[in-house]
Design a protein around this motif. Structure first.
Motif, PDB file in Angstrom:
ATOM      1  N   LEU A 155       0.829  -1.199   0.000  1.00 16.94           N
ATOM      2  CA  LEU A 155       0.000   0.000   0.000  1.00 16.94           C
ATOM      3  C   LEU A 155       0.864   1.250   0.000  1.00 16.94           C
ATOM      4  O   LEU A 155       0.578   2.214  -0.702  1.00 16.94           O
ATOM      5  CB  LEU A 155      -0.929  -0.010   1.216  1.00 16.94           C
ATOM      6  CG  LEU A 155      -1.852   1.206   1.373  1.00 16.94           C
ATOM      7  CD1 LEU A 155      -2.756   1.336   0.150  1.00 16.94           C
ATOM      8  CD2 LEU A 155      -2.679   1.084   2.645  1.00 16.94           C
ATOM      9  N   GLY A 156       1.939   1.239   0.796  1.00 14.02           N
ATOM     10  CA  GLY A 156       2.835   2.391   0.824  1.00 14.02           C
ATOM     11  C   GLY A 156       3.490   2.640  -0.522  1.00 14.02           C
ATOM     12  O   GLY A 156       3.615   3.794  -0.960  1.00 14.02           O
ATOM     13  N   GLU A 157       3.906   1.565  -1.214  1.00 18.04           N
ATOM     14  CA  GLU A 157       4.507   1.718  -2.535  1.00 18.04           C
ATOM     15  C   GLU A 157       3.495   2.276  -3.531  1.00 18.04           C
ATOM     16  O   GLU A 157       3.834   3.131  -4.363  1.00 18.04           O
ATOM     17  CB  GLU A 157       5.024   0.364  -3.020  1.00 18.04           C
ATOM     18  CG  GLU A 157       6.227  -0.161  -2.229  1.00 18.04           C
ATOM     19  CD  GLU A 157       6.619  -1.555  -2.664  1.00 18.04           C
ATOM     20  OE1 GLU A 157       5.865  -2.168  -3.454  1.00 18.04           O
ATOM     21  OE2 GLU A 157       7.681  -2.053  -2.231  1.00 18.04           O
ATOM     22  N   ALA A 158       2.248   1.803  -3.450  1.00 13.47           N
ATOM     23  CA  ALA A 158       1.221   2.290  -4.366  1.00 13.47           C
ATOM     24  C   ALA A 158       0.922   3.763  -4.117  1.00 13.47           C
ATOM     25  O   ALA A 158       0.757   4.545  -5.062  1.00 13.47           O
ATOM     26  CB  ALA A 158      -0.053   1.453  -4.221  1.00 13.47           C
ATOM     27  N   LEU A 159       0.857   4.169  -2.854  1.00 17.66           N
ATOM     28  CA  LEU A 159       0.602   5.574  -2.541  1.00 17.66           C
ATOM     29  C   LEU A 159       1.760   6.453  -3.005  1.00 17.66           C
ATOM     30  O   LEU A 159       1.545   7.551  -3.528  1.00 17.66           O
ATOM     31  CB  LEU A 159       0.387   5.738  -1.040  1.00 17.66           C
ATOM     32  CG  LEU A 159      -0.922   5.173  -0.484  1.00 17.66           C
ATOM     33  CD1 LEU A 159      -0.938   5.268   1.035  1.00 17.66           C
ATOM     34  CD2 LEU A 159      -2.126   5.900  -1.072  1.00 17.66           C
ATOM     35  N   TRP A 235     -19.781  12.431  -4.348  1.00 17.43           N
ATOM     36  CA  TRP A 235     -19.765  10.983  -4.563  1.00 17.43           C
ATOM     37  C   TRP A 235     -18.719  10.586  -5.593  1.00 17.43           C
ATOM     38  O   TRP A 235     -17.989   9.603  -5.421  1.00 17.43           O
ATOM     39  CB  TRP A 235     -21.152  10.518  -5.018  1.00 17.43           C
ATOM     40  CG  TRP A 235     -22.148  10.445  -3.911  1.00 17.43           C
ATOM     41  CD1 TRP A 235     -22.936  11.467  -3.456  1.00 17.43           C
ATOM     42  CD2 TRP A 235     -22.453   9.316  -3.108  1.00 17.43           C
ATOM     43  NE1 TRP A 235     -23.710  11.045  -2.418  1.00 17.43           N
ATOM     44  CE2 TRP A 235     -23.446   9.709  -2.184  1.00 17.43           C
ATOM     45  CE3 TRP A 235     -22.007   8.000  -3.068  1.00 17.43           C
ATOM     46  CZ2 TRP A 235     -23.992   8.841  -1.239  1.00 17.43           C
ATOM     47  CZ3 TRP A 235     -22.556   7.131  -2.135  1.00 17.43           C
ATOM     48  CH2 TRP A 235     -23.522   7.553  -1.232  1.00 17.43           C
ATOM     49  N   GLY A 236     -18.652  11.338  -6.683  1.00 19.96           N
ATOM     50  CA  GLY A 236     -17.658  11.022  -7.706  1.00 19.96           C
ATOM     51  C   GLY A 236     -16.245  11.323  -7.259  1.00 19.96           C
ATOM     52  O   GLY A 236     -15.307  10.592  -7.583  1.00 19.96           O
ATOM     53  N   PRO A 241      -9.550   8.988  -5.959  1.00 22.39           N
ATOM     54  CA  PRO A 241      -8.292   8.513  -5.367  1.00 22.39           C
ATOM     55  C   PRO A 241      -8.272   7.018  -5.127  1.00 22.39           C
ATOM     56  O   PRO A 241      -7.226   6.378  -5.224  1.00 22.39           O
ATOM     57  CB  PRO A 241      -8.202   9.302  -4.053  1.00 22.39           C
ATOM     58  CG  PRO A 241      -9.596   9.744  -3.769  1.00 22.39           C
ATOM     59  CD  PRO A 241     -10.244   9.939  -5.092  1.00 22.39           C
ATOM     60  N   THR A 242      -9.440   6.445  -4.830  1.00 22.61           N
ATOM     61  CA  THR A 242      -9.509   4.993  -4.647  1.00 22.61           C
ATOM     62  C   THR A 242      -9.138   4.273  -5.930  1.00 22.61           C
ATOM     63  O   THR A 242      -8.374   3.293  -5.917  1.00 22.61           O
ATOM     64  CB  THR A 242     -10.923   4.579  -4.213  1.00 22.61           C
ATOM     65  OG1 THR A 242     -11.281   5.283  -3.022  1.00 22.61           O
ATOM     66  CG2 THR A 242     -10.995   3.088  -3.947  1.00 22.61           C
ATOM     67  N   GLY A 243      -9.641   4.755  -7.055  1.00 22.19           N
ATOM     68  CA  GLY A 243      -9.314   4.143  -8.340  1.00 22.19           C
ATOM     69  C   GLY A 243      -7.842   4.294  -8.695  1.00 22.19           C
ATOM     70  O   GLY A 243      -7.235   3.368  -9.227  1.00 22.19           O
TER      71      GLY A 243
END
Length: 296
Positions: A155-159, A235-236, A241-243
């Motif tokens: 997760l850290g690498e992805a962020l 909502w959008g 950021p999740t995507g």
């Protein structure tokens, strides 16, 4: 909970230097997870961290603190001494102890034990209400888990890889908040609680994040229409950021499983589609399939 045994997690502290002799063997147990002793150490430490956090949480409940004050005190000091020994062992078994002490995990290790000792060294702490803040820093022990669970690392690498995209996204959101907040300041005005543009921007942030405290609300028809638009826009915005992070994590997972992703191709001779990603010839006519450039 299972500690990670991947080389990636175990090799991270190599920059602190592995000494020889018994210090090297201690280093292997503490920092690496590819041995039975290393895995047992990691799992035991994770359990100790979770239990110590549980003690901190329970100690904040007045009824439990009054009934079991002595037990909470003994448990807290027991965990403090345990983590102190672990911190000292980490400094002892690396060639560059100061470098480890100044690292993220070194600071976390220090913060996990320091508050308890500070509360002991400061007499009359009941007169210093801020000392409670130092004691609450014991919850920093939870960050020690990130060293032993591989998913935290992914997760850290992805962020980190998505930081520029997320920064651009946040700048767009900030512009939307500034523009819409200014419009609401003009439309509603101070008489309805929008006393300044910063106040209107606060309302816009609360509205777009769908929190909706309700301390400031629009009263005009146009203001309510703008607020409705911002709620739907929120909502959008939450999904973006999740995507971004999910796509980055998927790409990194594919890299670990076998490198870049190769998409299925269409035969140029007969137009047949649905070939496997690694296919070299058409499954219908036998013609050679076109080469593709790997896409990540």
């Amino acid at each position: 909970m299972k500690a990670s045994a991947t080389p990636q997690a175990g090799q991270r502290p190599a920059r602190y230097g592995r000494p020889d002799g018994w210090r090297g063997r201690l280093y292997d147990v503490i920092f690496l997870s590819d041995s039975t002793a290393g895995r047992r150490f990691d799992i035991g430490l994770v359990v100790a961290i979770l239990l110590s956090i549980l003690v901190v949480v329970l100690d904040s409940v007045p009824m439990i603190r009054e009934r079991h004050a002595d037990l909470m005190h003994v448990l807290e000091w027991g965990f403090t001494l345990l983590f102190t020994i672990e911190y000292a062992a980490r400094l002892l078994c690396v060639r560059q102890p100061l470098r480890y002490a100044a690292s993220f995990y070194g600071i976390v290790d220090l913060l996990s034990v320091l508050p308890t000792f500070v509360s002991l060294l400061v007499p009359g702490s009941e007169a210093l209400l801020d000392i409670r803040i130092l004691r609450l820093l014991r919850v920093f022990r939870i960050f020690k888990l990130t060293l032993y669970i591989e998913e935290y690392t992914r997760l850290g690498e992805a962020l980190a890889a998505s930081r520029r995209k997320i920064l651009v996204f946040l700048s767009v959101v900030l512009m939307a908040v500034l523009i819409l907040g200014t419009i609401m300041y003009v439309v509603e005005g101070p008489q309805h609680g929008y006393t300044s543009i910063p106040t209107a921007m606060y309302w816009a942030i609360v509205t777009m994040t769908t929190v909706g405290y309700g301390d400031i609300t629009p009263h005009t028809t146009l203001g309510k229409a703008i607020a409705s638009f911002m709620m739907l826009l929120g909502w959008g915005i939450l999904a973006v950021p999740t995507g971004i992070v999910t796509a980055e994590m998927t790409a990194r997972r594919n890299d670990r499983r076998g490198g870049p992703v190769r998409l299925p191709r269409t035969c140029e001779a007969c137009g047949s589609a649905g070939h496997d990603a690694g296919a070299r010839f058409c499954k219908d006519c036998g013609a050679a399939l076109p080469a593709v450039t790997p896409r990540r």
